[in-house]
Design an enzyme around this catalytic site. Structure first.
Site, PDB file in Angstrom:
ATOM      1  N   LYS A   1       7.043   1.636   0.828  1.00 17.23           N
ATOM      2  CA  LYS A   1       5.707   1.325   0.333  1.00 17.23           C
ATOM      3  C   LYS A   1       5.368   2.314  -0.773  1.00 17.23           C
ATOM      4  CE  LYS A   1       0.887   1.020   1.770  1.00 17.23           C
ATOM      5  NZ  LYS A   1      -0.041   1.009   2.898  1.00 17.23           N
TER       6      LYS A   1
ATOM      7  N   ARG B   1      -3.028   8.604  -2.615  1.00 18.71           N
ATOM      8  CA  ARG B   1      -2.056   8.495  -1.529  1.00 18.71           C
ATOM      9  C   ARG B   1      -0.640   8.943  -1.943  1.00 18.71           C
ATOM     10  NH1 ARG B   1      -5.570   5.976   1.652  1.00 18.71           N
ATOM     11  NH2 ARG B   1      -6.206   3.808   1.385  1.00 18.71           N
TER      12      ARG B   1
ATOM     13  N   TYR C   1      -1.257 -13.799   0.123  1.00 15.44           N
ATOM     14  CA  TYR C   1      -2.593 -14.396   0.172  1.00 15.44           C
ATOM     15  C   TYR C   1      -2.556 -15.860  -0.277  1.00 15.44           C
ATOM     16  CZ  TYR C   1      -3.676  -9.489   0.653  1.00 15.44           C
ATOM     17  OH  TYR C   1      -3.693  -8.188   1.105  1.00 15.44           O
TER      18      TYR C   1
ATOM     19  N   SER D   1      -2.527  -7.549  -3.005  1.00 16.43           N
ATOM     20  CA  SER D   1      -3.793  -8.061  -3.520  1.00 16.43           C
ATOM     21  C   SER D   1      -3.838  -8.116  -5.048  1.00 16.43           C
ATOM     22  CB  SER D   1      -4.934  -7.196  -2.989  1.00 16.43           C
ATOM     23  OG  SER D   1      -4.713  -5.829  -3.297  1.00 16.43           O
TER      24      SER D   1
ATOM     25  N   CYS E   1      -6.377   4.236   7.649  1.00 19.04           N
ATOM     26  CA  CYS E   1      -7.250   4.396   6.482  1.00 19.04           C
ATOM     27  C   CYS E   1      -8.518   3.546   6.523  1.00 19.04           C
ATOM     28  CB  CYS E   1      -6.476   4.181   5.181  1.00 19.04           C
ATOM     29  SG  CYS E   1      -5.780   2.532   5.005  1.00 19.04           S
TER      30      CYS E   1
ATOM     31  N   LYS F   1       6.912  -3.091  -0.566  1.00 16.74           N
ATOM     32  CA  LYS F   1       5.550  -3.381  -0.997  1.00 16.74           C
ATOM     33  C   LYS F   1       5.190  -2.501  -2.172  1.00 16.74           C
ATOM     34  CE  LYS F   1       0.920  -2.851   0.683  1.00 16.74           C
ATOM     35  NZ  LYS F   1       0.082  -2.208   1.621  1.00 16.74           N
TER      36      LYS F   1
ATOM     37  N   CYS G   1      -4.695   7.881   5.400  1.00 17.87           N
ATOM     38  CA  CYS G   1      -3.935   7.207   6.455  1.00 17.87           C
ATOM     39  C   CYS G   1      -3.512   8.138   7.585  1.00 17.87           C
ATOM     40  CB  CYS G   1      -2.709   6.518   5.852  1.00 17.87           C
ATOM     41  SG  CYS G   1      -3.117   5.409   4.487  1.00 17.87           S
TER      42      CYS G   1
ATOM     43  N   CYS H   1      -2.534   1.340  10.883  1.00 24.39           N
ATOM     44  CA  CYS H   1      -2.859   2.404   9.932  1.00 24.39           C
ATOM     45  C   CYS H   1      -4.211   2.982  10.302  1.00 24.39           C
ATOM     46  CB  CYS H   1      -2.872   1.879   8.498  1.00 24.39           C
ATOM     47  SG  CYS H   1      -2.726   3.227   7.285  1.00 24.39           S
TER      48      CYS H   1
ATOM     49  N   GLU I   1      14.430   6.045   2.731  1.00 26.79           N
ATOM     50  CA  GLU I   1      13.282   5.649   3.560  1.00 26.79           C
ATOM     51  C   GLU I   1      13.682   4.529   4.527  1.00 26.79           C
ATOM     52  OE1 GLU I   1      10.303   6.307   4.354  1.00 26.79           O
ATOM     53  OE2 GLU I   1       9.375   7.557   2.829  1.00 26.79           O
TER      54      GLU I   1
HETATM   55  C1  PBG Z   1      -3.226   0.265   4.539  1.00 22.24           C
HETATM   56  C2  PBG Z   1      -2.751  -0.857   3.664  1.00 22.24           C
HETATM   57  C3  PBG Z   1      -2.967  -1.080   2.289  1.00 22.24           C
HETATM   58  C4  PBG Z   1      -2.425  -2.335   1.989  1.00 22.24           C
HETATM   59  C5  PBG Z   1      -1.873  -2.831   3.178  1.00 22.24           C
HETATM   60  N1  PBG Z   1      -2.082  -1.892   4.191  1.00 22.24           N
HETATM   61  C6  PBG Z   1      -3.694  -0.262   1.279  1.00 22.24           C
HETATM   62  C7  PBG Z   1      -3.180   1.044   0.860  1.00 22.24           C
HETATM   63  O1  PBG Z   1      -2.119   1.511   1.277  1.00 22.24           O
HETATM   64  O2  PBG Z   1      -3.873   1.681   0.069  1.00 22.24           O
HETATM   65  C8  PBG Z   1      -2.445  -3.024   0.653  1.00 22.24           C
HETATM   66  C9  PBG Z   1      -2.324  -4.516   0.692  1.00 22.24           C
HETATM   67  C10 PBG Z   1      -2.706  -5.226  -0.555  1.00 22.24           C
HETATM   68  O3  PBG Z   1      -3.002  -4.629  -1.618  1.00 22.24           O
HETATM   69  O4  PBG Z   1      -2.728  -6.467  -0.513  1.00 22.24           O
HETATM   70  N2  PBG Z   1      -2.572   1.464   4.388  1.00 22.24           N
END
Ligand code: PBG
Length: 323
Positions: A195, A217, A313, A274, A122, A248, A130, A120, A233
């Site tokens: 995503k 985003r 995690y 996260s 970003c 995700k 991104c 990516c 997708e």
């Molecule tokens: C990068 C990316 C992100 C995450 C994984 N790759 C952040 C986003 O898209 O803003 C998030 C992972 C997480 O929250 O644990 N594009």
């Protein structure tokens, strides 16, 4: 068969009965552990909103990797914070970029851990988006070439699997073509196929310093309201050559994981992001939830919904518990 002939409780009487008919399990072989790599030396700093997760400088990775290997964790996914950011995110494909260095360091330490890289821009762009920007819009086709360069540089550095997370249209095809042309036809693509534009990424944006500097985003990540679009997708990514399809976040999107499991023959990955981690950790820190049992239940449910692979995690904690 109805009650009293059928009594579901018969097979729940003891743990031996229950284990005999258990449909789903969590195995360490399915787990991927995220690692955040930063410039500098001797750095191992805890990430504020993700207790138990750290920023590592490259020199500190060796010990962490050895620990993961001892715990039996089979794969990591790498995120890098570059020394400097620019409009194009050029550090993302630098030969000696942070992720490229990390891959080399890990590969020198062990062959027993698969190195997956998040592809990516970003973390590397000054604007935090991104892709390339023109007139406050994220450009699609112009970005594809850069993403292909990033994936290629990861493959050259020794990455085992590349995982594009940008959500530009057509990026899986562009990356596949670039990899194949340069002799990396054996490197799989794990696509962040579905995503969502989720607020559950909050803590990650602190961890990866990649919050967008303007806007959000939602012009490239999916609308959380949409399920049918997930099939489109995923279909695109499969046709473009994805080897693994990812959903995700995970827990708020179990229906999507389930749908993909039903509709596609490819392996399905789920990213327990996260915010999902932070919620469970915070509640446990307050003694409002029992950490270990909620952690294991959350992962079991993601597996039950249909995920083969889980990025989490909690991978180390799970290994310590069930390994
Ligand atoms: C990068 C990316 C992100 C995450 C994984 N790759 C952040 C986003 O898209 O803003 C998030 C992972 C997480 O929250 O644990 N594009």
């Amino acid at each position: 068969m109805m009650f009293p002939e059928y009594r579901p409780r018969r097979m729940r009487r003891t743990e031996l009965h229950r284990a005999l008919i258990r449909e789903t399990s969590i195995g360490l072989n399915h787990l991927v552990y995220p690692l955040f790599v930063v410039p500098g030396k001797k750095i191992k700093e805890e990430i504020g909103a993700m207790p138990g997760c750290y920023h590592f400088s490259v020199d500190m990775l060796k010990d962490e990797i050895r620990e993961l290997e001892d715990l039996g964790i089979p794969a990591v996914i790498l995120f890098g914070l570059p020394e400097k950011k620019d409009k194009r995110g050029s550090e993302a494909w630098a030969k000696k970029g942070i992720v490229q260095q990390a891959i080399e360091a890990i590969k020198k330490t062990t062959d027993n851990i698969l190195v997956i890289t998040d592809v990516c821009l970003c973390e590397y762009t000054s604007h935090g988006h991104c892709g390339l920007i023109a007139k406050n819009e994220v450009l699609n086709d112009e970005t594809l070439e850069l993403l292909a360069k990033v994936a290629l540089s990861h493959a050259r550095a020794g990455a085992d699997i590349v995982a594009p997370s940008d959500m530009m249209d057509g990026r899986v095809g562009a990356i596949r073509e670039a990899l194949d042309e340069e002799g990396f036809s054996s490197i799989p693509i794990m696509s962040y196929a579905v995503k969502y534009a989720s607020s559950f990424y909050g803590p990650f944006r602190e961890a990866a310093e990649c919050a967008p500097q303007f806007g959000d985003r939602r012009s490239y990540q999916m609308d959380p309201a949409n399920a049918r679009e997930a099939i489109r997708e995923a279909t695109l990514d499969m046709q473009e050559g994805a080897d693994i399809l990812m959903v995700k976040p995970a827990m708020p999107y179990l229906d999507i994981i389930h749908t993909l499991r039903q509709e596609f023959p490819l392996p399905i990955a789920a990213y327990q992001v996260s915010g999902e981690y932070a919620m469970i950790k915070a509640a446990a820190a307050n003694n409002w939830l029992d950490l270990d049992s909620v952690m294991l239940e959350s992962l079991l449910c993601i597996r039950r919904a249909g995920a083969d692979i889980i990025i989490t995690y909690f991978a180390k904690d799970v290994a310590k518990k069930i390994g």
